[in-house]
Design a protein around this motif. Structure first.
Motif, PDB file in Angstrom:
ATOM      1  N   LYS A   1       9.155  17.378   1.709  1.00 14.32           N
ATOM      2  CA  LYS A   1       7.964  18.191   1.466  1.00 14.32           C
ATOM      3  C   LYS A   1       8.254  18.986   0.196  1.00 14.32           C
ATOM      4  N   LEU A   2       7.504  18.686  -0.887  1.00 20.22           N
ATOM      5  CA  LEU A   2       7.822  19.243  -2.197  1.00 20.22           C
ATOM      6  C   LEU A   2       6.576  19.725  -2.934  1.00 20.22           C
ATOM      7  N   THR A   3       6.773  20.654  -3.866  1.00 22.56           N
ATOM      8  CA  THR A   3       5.707  20.980  -4.806  1.00 22.56           C
ATOM      9  C   THR A   3       5.656  19.851  -5.839  1.00 22.56           C
ATOM     10  N   TYR A   4       4.614  19.837  -6.633  1.00 15.62           N
ATOM     11  CA  TYR A   4       4.504  18.834  -7.684  1.00 15.62           C
ATOM     12  C   TYR A   4       5.714  18.899  -8.614  1.00 15.62           C
ATOM     13  N   GLU A   5       6.066  20.096  -9.055  1.00 15.74           N
ATOM     14  CA  GLU A   5       7.191  20.269  -9.980  1.00 15.74           C
ATOM     15  C   GLU A   5       8.507  19.824  -9.345  1.00 15.74           C
ATOM     16  N   GLN A   6       8.716  20.154  -8.079  1.00 19.56           N
ATOM     17  CA  GLN A   6       9.930  19.714  -7.383  1.00 19.56           C
ATOM     18  C   GLN A   6       9.986  18.196  -7.284  1.00 19.56           C
TER      19      GLN A   6
ATOM     20  N   GLN B   1      -1.823  11.520  10.229  1.00 18.58           N
ATOM     21  CA  GLN B   1      -3.152  10.922  10.127  1.00 18.58           C
ATOM     22  C   GLN B   1      -3.718  11.459   8.825  1.00 18.58           C
ATOM     23  N   VAL B   2      -4.375  10.594   8.030  1.00 16.13           N
ATOM     24  CA  VAL B   2      -4.848  11.024   6.722  1.00 16.13           C
ATOM     25  C   VAL B   2      -6.298  10.646   6.473  1.00 16.13           C
ATOM     26  N   GLU B   3      -6.878  11.337   5.508  1.00 21.18           N
ATOM     27  CA  GLU B   3      -8.144  10.948   4.908  1.00 21.18           C
ATOM     28  C   GLU B   3      -7.785  10.325   3.566  1.00 21.18           C
ATOM     29  N   VAL B   4      -8.277   9.118   3.314  1.00 15.57           N
ATOM     30  CA  VAL B   4      -8.057   8.483   2.019  1.00 15.57           C
ATOM     31  C   VAL B   4      -9.091   9.072   1.061  1.00 15.57           C
ATOM     32  N   ILE B   5      -8.602   9.802   0.047  1.00 18.06           N
ATOM     33  CA  ILE B   5      -9.479  10.467  -0.915  1.00 18.06           C
ATOM     34  C   ILE B   5      -9.995   9.472  -1.950  1.00 18.06           C
ATOM     35  N   CYS B   6      -9.072   8.693  -2.531  1.00 20.12           N
ATOM     36  CA  CYS B   6      -9.473   7.696  -3.532  1.00 20.12           C
ATOM     37  C   CYS B   6      -8.294   6.771  -3.820  1.00 20.12           C
ATOM     38  N   LYS B   7      -8.609   5.683  -4.480  1.00 15.77           N
ATOM     39  CA  LYS B   7      -7.552   4.797  -4.963  1.00 15.77           C
ATOM     40  C   LYS B   7      -7.129   5.311  -6.335  1.00 15.77           C
ATOM     41  N   ILE B   8      -5.833   5.499  -6.523  1.00 17.46           N
ATOM     42  CA  ILE B   8      -5.309   5.964  -7.809  1.00 17.46           C
ATOM     43  C   ILE B   8      -5.205   4.792  -8.771  1.00 17.46           C
TER      44      ILE B   8
ATOM     45  N   ALA C   1       0.871  -1.181   0.000  1.00 18.56           N
ATOM     46  CA  ALA C   1       0.000   0.000   0.000  1.00 18.56           C
ATOM     47  C   ALA C   1       0.904   1.226   0.000  1.00 18.56           C
ATOM     48  N   ARG C   2       0.710   2.120  -0.958  1.00 13.40           N
ATOM     49  CA  ARG C   2       1.512   3.340  -1.100  1.00 13.40           C
ATOM     50  C   ARG C   2       0.581   4.531  -1.316  1.00 13.40           C
ATOM     51  N   ALA C   3       1.086   5.736  -1.059  1.00 15.38           N
ATOM     52  CA  ALA C   3       0.222   6.906  -1.219  1.00 15.38           C
ATOM     53  C   ALA C   3       0.956   8.122  -1.746  1.00 15.38           C
ATOM     54  N   ILE C   4       0.213   8.874  -2.534  1.00 12.63           N
ATOM     55  CA  ILE C   4       0.570  10.257  -2.843  1.00 12.63           C
ATOM     56  C   ILE C   4      -0.128  11.052  -1.747  1.00 12.63           C
ATOM     57  N   VAL C   5       0.650  11.741  -0.943  1.00 12.99           N
ATOM     58  CA  VAL C   5       0.162  12.427   0.252  1.00 12.99           C
ATOM     59  C   VAL C   5       0.318  13.930   0.055  1.00 12.99           C
ATOM     60  N   TYR C   6      -0.744  14.679   0.378  1.00  8.52           N
ATOM     61  CA  TYR C   6      -0.675  16.134   0.247  1.00  8.52           C
ATOM     62  C   TYR C   6      -1.352  16.802   1.442  1.00  8.52           C
ATOM     63  N   ASP C   7      -1.032  18.092   1.616  1.00  5.96           N
ATOM     64  CA  ASP C   7      -1.650  18.856   2.699  1.00  5.96           C
ATOM     65  C   ASP C   7      -2.597  19.908   2.128  1.00  5.96           C
ATOM     66  N   GLU C   8      -3.231  20.652   3.004  1.00  2.71           N
ATOM     67  CA  GLU C   8      -4.233  21.640   2.567  1.00  2.71           C
ATOM     68  C   GLU C   8      -3.643  22.771   1.736  1.00  2.71           C
ATOM     69  N   ASP C   9      -2.334  22.971   1.805  1.00  2.24           N
ATOM     70  CA  ASP C   9      -1.683  24.015   1.012  1.00  2.24           C
ATOM     71  C   ASP C   9      -1.152  23.495  -0.319  1.00  2.24           C
ATOM     72  N   GLY C  10      -1.375  22.210  -0.604  1.00  8.92           N
ATOM     73  CA  GLY C  10      -0.947  21.653  -1.882  1.00  8.92           C
ATOM     74  C   GLY C  10       0.464  21.097  -1.910  1.00  8.92           C
ATOM     75  N   TRP C  11       1.122  21.007  -0.756  1.00 10.17           N
ATOM     76  CA  TRP C  11       2.452  20.393  -0.686  1.00 10.17           C
ATOM     77  C   TRP C  11       2.296  18.875  -0.725  1.00 10.17           C
TER      78      TRP C  11
ATOM     79  N   LEU D   1      -4.580   8.275  -3.018  1.00  8.78           N
ATOM     80  CA  LEU D   1      -4.414   9.702  -2.837  1.00  8.78           C
ATOM     81  C   LEU D   1      -4.928  10.014  -1.443  1.00  8.78           C
ATOM     82  N   CYS D   2      -4.077  10.613  -0.600  1.00  9.48           N
ATOM     83  CA  CYS D   2      -4.426  10.855   0.803  1.00  9.48           C
ATOM     84  C   CYS D   2      -4.128  12.297   1.189  1.00  9.48           C
ATOM     85  N   LYS D   3      -5.055  12.882   1.930  1.00  8.06           N
ATOM     86  CA  LYS D   3      -4.884  14.244   2.438  1.00  8.06           C
ATOM     87  C   LYS D   3      -4.571  14.196   3.928  1.00  8.06           C
ATOM     88  N   ILE D   4      -3.566  14.948   4.320  1.00 10.44           N
ATOM     89  CA  ILE D   4      -3.155  14.994   5.727  1.00 10.44           C
ATOM     90  C   ILE D   4      -4.210  15.708   6.563  1.00 10.44           C
ATOM     91  N   GLN D   5      -4.601  15.059   7.654  1.00  6.55           N
ATOM     92  CA  GLN D   5      -5.527  15.663   8.622  1.00  6.55           C
ATOM     93  C   GLN D   5      -4.771  16.230   9.815  1.00  6.55           C
TER      94      GLN D   5
END
Length: 183
Positions: A136-141, A84-91, A28-38, A111-115
């Protein structure tokens, strides 16, 4: 690929010769992001059967016996990133091989969002052998980091597996924003 379709990739190991496969690992792996898009990844520094390398990877790991994928991803993200995360969806699912260690990987990506942030709970191996740390990176980074770290054989295998997943995650996020859904 339809806008709502799960990503499905079947990749071969292009770096080491195939001899045989003697184990399948459900991961199980995740693309993890926060409310600011990091985006959050793990930095791995290793010197083992795969050689010496510094890599970027999504957070995640093996699914334990009797564990469902949602529980596994939440546990792994708590252990490796301290979140702690919310699982948004399976990619989707990426099947790939590590010929060097005779393993077939079945990578289930979410795809998981940090709570919330808390303490990590790394294993001794993750601390001593792999020197895991958080990026902690932007998408481009992140795209740049994957491309830069594909200068090793293992880095190439990881980038081949994870760049399409990161791209699909970004498409999902952009689509949700387009449709007025706040991530």
């Amino acid at each position: 690929m339809s806008r709502n379709a799960e990503l499905r990739l079947d990749l071969k190991d292009t770096q080491w010769d195939y001899e045989y496969t003697d184990n399948d690992r459900n991961i199980a792996r995740a693309i993890v992001y926060d409310e600011d898009g990091w985006f959050y990844f793990v930095r791995v520094q290793r010197d083992d059967d795969f050689g010496k390398a510094t890599l970027i990877e999504t957070s995640g790991g093996g699914v334990e016996a009797g564990e469902d994928l949602n529980s596994a991803i939440k546990r792994e993200l708590k252990e490796e990133l301290g979140v702690q995360v919310e699982v948004i969806c399976k990619i989707g699912v990426v099947s790939d091989y590590y010929n060097r260690i005779h393993r077939h990987n079945i990578n289930n990506y979410f795809l998981c969002k940090i709570q919330s942030f808390g303490e990590k709970n790394l294993t001794e191996d993750e601390i001593q052998r792999f020197h895991l740390s958080t990026l902690k990176l932007t998408y481009e980074q992140a795209v740049h980091e994957y491309k830069m770290r594909s200068n090793t054989r293992l880095g190439t295998l990881i980038a081949n597996r994870e760049l399409p997943v990161l791209q699909r995650a970004k498409e999902i996020m952009d689509m949700k924003i387009e449709n007025g859904c706040l991530l």
